[in-house]
Design a protein around this motif. Structure first.
Motif, PDB file in Angstrom:
ATOM      1  N   LEU A 257       0.846  -1.187   0.000  1.00 55.40           N
ATOM      2  CA  LEU A 257       0.000   0.000   0.000  1.00 55.40           C
ATOM      3  C   LEU A 257       0.889   1.247   0.000  1.00 55.40           C
ATOM      4  O   LEU A 257       1.886   1.310   0.715  1.00 55.40           O
ATOM      5  CB  LEU A 257      -0.893  -0.003   1.244  1.00 55.40           C
ATOM      6  N   VAL A 258       0.504   2.230  -0.826  1.00 58.50           N
ATOM      7  CA  VAL A 258       1.276   3.473  -0.956  1.00 58.50           C
ATOM      8  C   VAL A 258       0.373   4.649  -0.573  1.00 58.50           C
ATOM      9  O   VAL A 258      -0.417   5.130  -1.386  1.00 58.50           O
ATOM     10  CB  VAL A 258       1.798   3.666  -2.396  1.00 58.50           C
ATOM     11  N   PRO A 259       0.442   5.123   0.678  1.00 58.28           N
ATOM     12  CA  PRO A 259      -0.336   6.306   1.071  1.00 58.28           C
ATOM     13  C   PRO A 259       0.160   7.556   0.333  1.00 58.28           C
ATOM     14  O   PRO A 259       1.352   7.682   0.026  1.00 58.28           O
ATOM     15  CB  PRO A 259      -0.082   6.414   2.581  1.00 58.28           C
ATOM     16  N   VAL A 260      -0.773   8.484   0.082  1.00 60.46           N
ATOM     17  CA  VAL A 260      -0.468   9.700  -0.664  1.00 60.46           C
ATOM     18  C   VAL A 260      -1.050  10.906   0.073  1.00 60.46           C
ATOM     19  O   VAL A 260      -2.203  10.867   0.531  1.00 60.46           O
ATOM     20  CB  VAL A 260      -1.062   9.643  -2.095  1.00 60.46           C
ATOM     21  N   TRP A 261      -0.258  11.966   0.168  1.00 64.03           N
ATOM     22  CA  TRP A 261      -0.724  13.223   0.741  1.00 64.03           C
ATOM     23  C   TRP A 261      -0.606  14.333  -0.297  1.00 64.03           C
ATOM     24  O   TRP A 261       0.363  14.376  -1.083  1.00 64.03           O
ATOM     25  CB  TRP A 261       0.117  13.609   1.963  1.00 64.03           C
ATOM     26  N   ASP A 262      -1.581  15.252  -0.313  1.00 65.86           N
ATOM     27  CA  ASP A 262      -1.493  16.464  -1.131  1.00 65.86           C
ATOM     28  C   ASP A 262      -0.660  17.491  -0.373  1.00 65.86           C
ATOM     29  O   ASP A 262      -0.876  17.713   0.829  1.00 65.86           O
ATOM     30  CB  ASP A 262      -2.884  17.042  -1.401  1.00 65.86           C
ATOM     31  N   LEU A 263       0.262  18.135  -1.092  1.00 63.94           N
ATOM     32  CA  LEU A 263       1.183  19.073  -0.452  1.00 63.94           C
ATOM     33  C   LEU A 263       1.081  20.454  -1.074  1.00 63.94           C
ATOM     34  O   LEU A 263       0.598  20.624  -2.203  1.00 63.94           O
ATOM     35  CB  LEU A 263       2.631  18.577  -0.595  1.00 63.94           C
ATOM     36  N   ASP A 264       1.579  21.424  -0.345  1.00 60.31           N
ATOM     37  CA  ASP A 264       1.705  22.788  -0.850  1.00 60.31           C
ATOM     38  C   ASP A 264       2.837  22.825  -1.882  1.00 60.31           C
ATOM     39  O   ASP A 264       3.992  22.526  -1.558  1.00 60.31           O
ATOM     40  CB  ASP A 264       2.010  23.725   0.321  1.00 60.31           C
ATOM     41  N   ARG A 265       2.539  23.184  -3.120  1.00 59.65           N
ATOM     42  CA  ARG A 265       3.546  23.189  -4.184  1.00 59.65           C
ATOM     43  C   ARG A 265       4.640  24.222  -3.947  1.00 59.65           C
ATOM     44  O   ARG A 265       5.717  24.140  -4.553  1.00 59.65           O
ATOM     45  CB  ARG A 265       2.902  23.467  -5.549  1.00 59.65           C
ATOM     46  N   GLU A 266       4.377  25.188  -3.103  1.00 59.67           N
ATOM     47  CA  GLU A 266       5.368  26.237  -2.868  1.00 59.67           C
ATOM     48  C   GLU A 266       6.508  25.782  -1.975  1.00 59.67           C
ATOM     49  O   GLU A 266       7.535  26.447  -1.877  1.00 59.67           O
ATOM     50  CB  GLU A 266       4.684  27.464  -2.246  1.00 59.67           C
TER      51      GLU A 266
END
Length: 312
Positions: A257-266
């Motif tokens: 399983l590969v968890p994914v988080w959305d991040l601030d591109r800056e």
């Protein structure tokens, strides 16, 4: 697609009634002796490098790593995400070997395909390549688990481009226009990717997709155990890496399983080191909790399961 019914002879030295060498626990006749359509769900199981191998196969665009063989020889062997023309293997003029991870699979066992490509390269002429692992690469069943040091992880180097495809010419000459054009085309599709250098954390990568940035983290635990731990954190409001880094979901790849988080591109990849280290501590604590899930944790687990997709 219907299952094949034709019989398949066991390779030399393989008794169909004996356990399959892949480690599934099944008899060879009911596993890899059953036909090319047998799928090994977790092809790299048992290797310390399992998470590294999954990352290189599925989402790292341009990366290389020395292959830690059980019996290293004089010829260096390098594992690569993708080779020119998506070749399975390349033997350079100096005899060094490159193995490609992102290739068209010939069988349902990626581990066996990679081991076959390595076996071909170890006896091939310098300056040749193997486009695909096909029927022409035969012999007794061998898997990566048979040839790699099981306790060794990979020392992965992530590259910004595919310049490593072309080694420097001994005479100092420049690549041909065709080669230069091919490199330019390949470089245009690379998504910026970097490892997140958090202490004690492996196989966690920051990637900029152009519209969003993500953190993808390949985890070695069985899915049920990891999902329960994530659910405990979710129920406590502790699943985000930071206030502006929410959990997006997860995908399955080759049994992990590969968890994914959305991040601030800056923010740069290195700026996620501290948040990831802090989260890793919370996750380890949750993984060590073997008490039954509460009602709220079970609801969180069911919600998280709905955010999963399967790649391989």
């Amino acid at each position: 697609m219907g299952k094949k019914t034709r019989a398949k002879a066991a390779p030399a030295g393989e008794n169909p009634r004996r356990p399959c060498p892949c480690g599934s626990g099944k008899r060879y006749k009911a596993c890899h002796g059953a036909g090319d359509d047998v799928i090994v769900i977790r092809p790299f199981e048992g290797l310390a490098a399992e998470c590294d191998l999954v990352a290189m196969r599925e989402f790292l665009p341009s990366a290389t790593a020395p292959l830690p063989l059980r019996e290293p020889g004089d010829t260096p062997v390098t594992l690569a995400t993708v080779l020119p023309g998506a070749a399975a293997a390349v033997v350079r003029p100096d005899g060094s070997i490159l193995l490609g991870m992102q290739v068209q699979a010939h069988s349902g066992d990626l581990s066996a395909d990679l081991a076959k490509a390595l076996r071909w390269a170890q006896t091939a002429e310098p300056g040749t390549s193997l486009p695909v692992v096909g029927p022409g690469v035969a012999g007794e069943l061998v898997r990566l688990q048979d040839v790699l040091d099981p306790a060794a992880t990979l020392d992965v180097t992530v590259h910004a481009d595919f310049g490593w495809w072309i080694p420097p010419a001994e005479d100092g000459s420049e690549p041909s226009p065709d080669v230069t054009a091919a490199l330019e085309r390949a470089n245009k599709v690379i998504m910026p990717t970097e490892p997140v250098p958090a202490p004690g954390v492996r196989s966690a990568y920051w990637v900029d997709t152009g519209s969003k940035a993500h953190l993808r983290w390949v985890r070695p635990e069985p899915e049920e155990a990891l999902l329960a731990a994530l659910a405990r954190l979710q129920a406590r409001g502790e699943l985000a890496l930071a206030e502006d880094a929410r959990y997006a979901g997860s995908f399955r790849a080759h049994g992990l399983l590969v968890p994914v988080w959305d991040l601030d591109r800056e923010l740069h990849a290195k700026e996620w080191t501290e948040p990831l280290s802090t989260f890793a501590e919370r996750l380890e604590t949750a993984l060590g909790d073997d008490t039954p899930l509460t009602d709220s944790e079970r609801r969180a687990r069911d919600a998280l399961a709905g955010k999963q997709i399967t790649l391989r």
